[in-house]
Design an enzyme around this catalytic site. Sequence first.
Site, PDB file in Angstrom:
ATOM      1  N   SER B  17      38.097  53.382  61.378  1.00 32.45           N
ATOM      2  CA  SER B  17      36.930  52.843  60.654  1.00 32.45           C
ATOM      3  C   SER B  17      37.280  51.473  60.081  1.00 32.45           C
ATOM      4  O   SER B  17      37.650  50.588  60.844  1.00 32.45           O
ATOM      5  CB  SER B  17      36.514  53.851  59.574  1.00 32.45           C
ATOM      6  OG  SER B  17      35.384  53.392  58.893  1.00 32.45           O
ATOM      7  N   HIS B  44      33.882  53.054  63.759  1.00 35.75           N
ATOM      8  CA  HIS B  44      32.673  52.796  62.974  1.00 35.75           C
ATOM      9  C   HIS B  44      32.495  51.291  62.885  1.00 35.75           C
ATOM     10  O   HIS B  44      33.218  50.622  62.160  1.00 35.75           O
ATOM     11  CB  HIS B  44      32.802  53.355  61.555  1.00 35.75           C
ATOM     12  CG  HIS B  44      33.061  54.830  61.524  1.00 35.75           C
ATOM     13  ND1 HIS B  44      33.706  55.435  60.476  1.00 35.75           N
ATOM     14  CD2 HIS B  44      32.761  55.808  62.391  1.00 35.75           C
ATOM     15  CE1 HIS B  44      33.784  56.743  60.710  1.00 35.75           C
ATOM     16  NE2 HIS B  44      33.226  56.990  61.873  1.00 35.75           N
ATOM     17  N   ASP B 137      36.357  60.999  57.822  1.00 38.30           N
ATOM     18  CA  ASP B 137      35.954  61.331  59.191  1.00 38.30           C
ATOM     19  C   ASP B 137      37.209  61.459  60.051  1.00 38.30           C
ATOM     20  O   ASP B 137      38.131  60.658  59.937  1.00 38.30           O
ATOM     21  CB  ASP B 137      35.029  60.234  59.744  1.00 38.30           C
ATOM     22  CG  ASP B 137      34.365  60.648  61.055  1.00 38.30           C
ATOM     23  OD1 ASP B 137      34.335  61.866  61.334  1.00 38.30           O
ATOM     24  OD2 ASP B 137      33.891  59.764  61.778  1.00 38.30           O
TER      25      ASP B 137
END
Lengths: 280, 194
Positions: B17, B44, B137
Amino acid sequence: MEPEELFDIEIRLLLTGIRQVYGYDFTDYSEASIRRRIAQWFVSSGYPSLSAAQGAVLRDREVFGSLLRGITVNVSEMFRDPAFFKALREHVVPHLKTYPFVKVWHAGCASGEEAYSLAILLEEEGLKGRFRMYATDINDEVLQNARDGIFPLKEMQRYTRNYQLSGGMGAFSDYYSARYDYAIMMKSLRDRIVFASHNLAVDSDFGEMHLILCRNVLIYFKPALKERVLGLFDTCLMPGAFLCLGLKEALSGRGIEARYAEMVPRMRIYRKSYGQEQQR
Amino acid sequence: MDRNSSGKFRAVVAGVSSGGVEALELVISALPADFPLPVMVVAHISLESGNGLALLLDEQCAIRVKEADEMEAAVAGTVYLAPPNYHLQVEKDGSLSLSVDPPVMFARPSVDVLFESAASVFGAGLIGVVMTGVGSDGSNGLRRIRDAGGVTVVQEPAGAIADGMPRSAIDAASPDYIVPLQQIAPLLVRLAMS
């Protein structure tokens, strides 16, 4: 046997049972997505195993209903992929305007956000009162939500931005009225859309169409079901009509590809050619 | 299906991310063009970047890098990035699929969604990697990979631009390897050759 393998076997048995008892066929759906959705439903269902849940699903329509909601409920957004809606506005609508009346099929509309987006776009582009949209989905419950046209108010800020990026001409807030935490779409928009139950896996076509939107639905289907659905669309689309898929869905390599041309690069807006039928 | 043939890997999945672009550049550019496994990646990144990241990485790296297409077969020597705003999953036959199911813990694409589907397909034949990022995540997914007998790798939090995801993954999955970013690619090559 490992638990993962056992769960896969239970899913296969359950889907076979559902097809035989209720006529819903999910056997041609992408396994990863179906598996994930059934697993989510199972965790919240309270049954000790999926096999244990199966008896209830096959015998009790209400239990099946809750599973069906888990399997089929899909999210939708207004003006998702603004660049696509902009391309639709600029490259497709000018052709649609040449017809006295336009018929649109929005297949797999879920809770209707995209159907309303399209209705707004067509009205703004001068087709007010000159189109009818058939918005269909497999799930009656989300169709009722779509028919009601009531959406969470907290999403409206994002939708407004999408609308503006898509070339929206007015104030997005003119299309709904806010009440408490909800936005209710304008009645005149709702009246242009016929929301109806339709199962792409088993039902037949929907009459002659000038435009079909089916975005981010085919990604859930295995190749054979994809072919079936594209064939269904091909039957409905008149020569010169338009087919719009999701940005990651393409006709390349599919049976109907030869009769279609992509109008705008990467936007997955396809136009059916004229006259091919006679030549073939 | 050879999901029980431990030590013989069939795929790599990775999640990243905040700080992810730099981390991916470093790791993927150190993979050889003939890397013997397919690599699936969830990063992401902002919606607006489109498939720019895949194009950028493909230009910079020896190994082929592309955005995943619907129902595309995942082949060795290729890195597949999840498209912005779509979940990326692996099907039983090893092909890739996309979904617009709701975000999982605010993320779409979600690292957990990729990891969980890959774990159920590849079992012990999977290597999972969690790198820099905010949030958690990838933690649940990495635990699933471990439980299925796969190998788990986490970037050393101390050197990560954002240490939330690595720390959370370490807590959740007690990974087999905790290594600095620079050592992830050499480790993957070594594992893949084993």
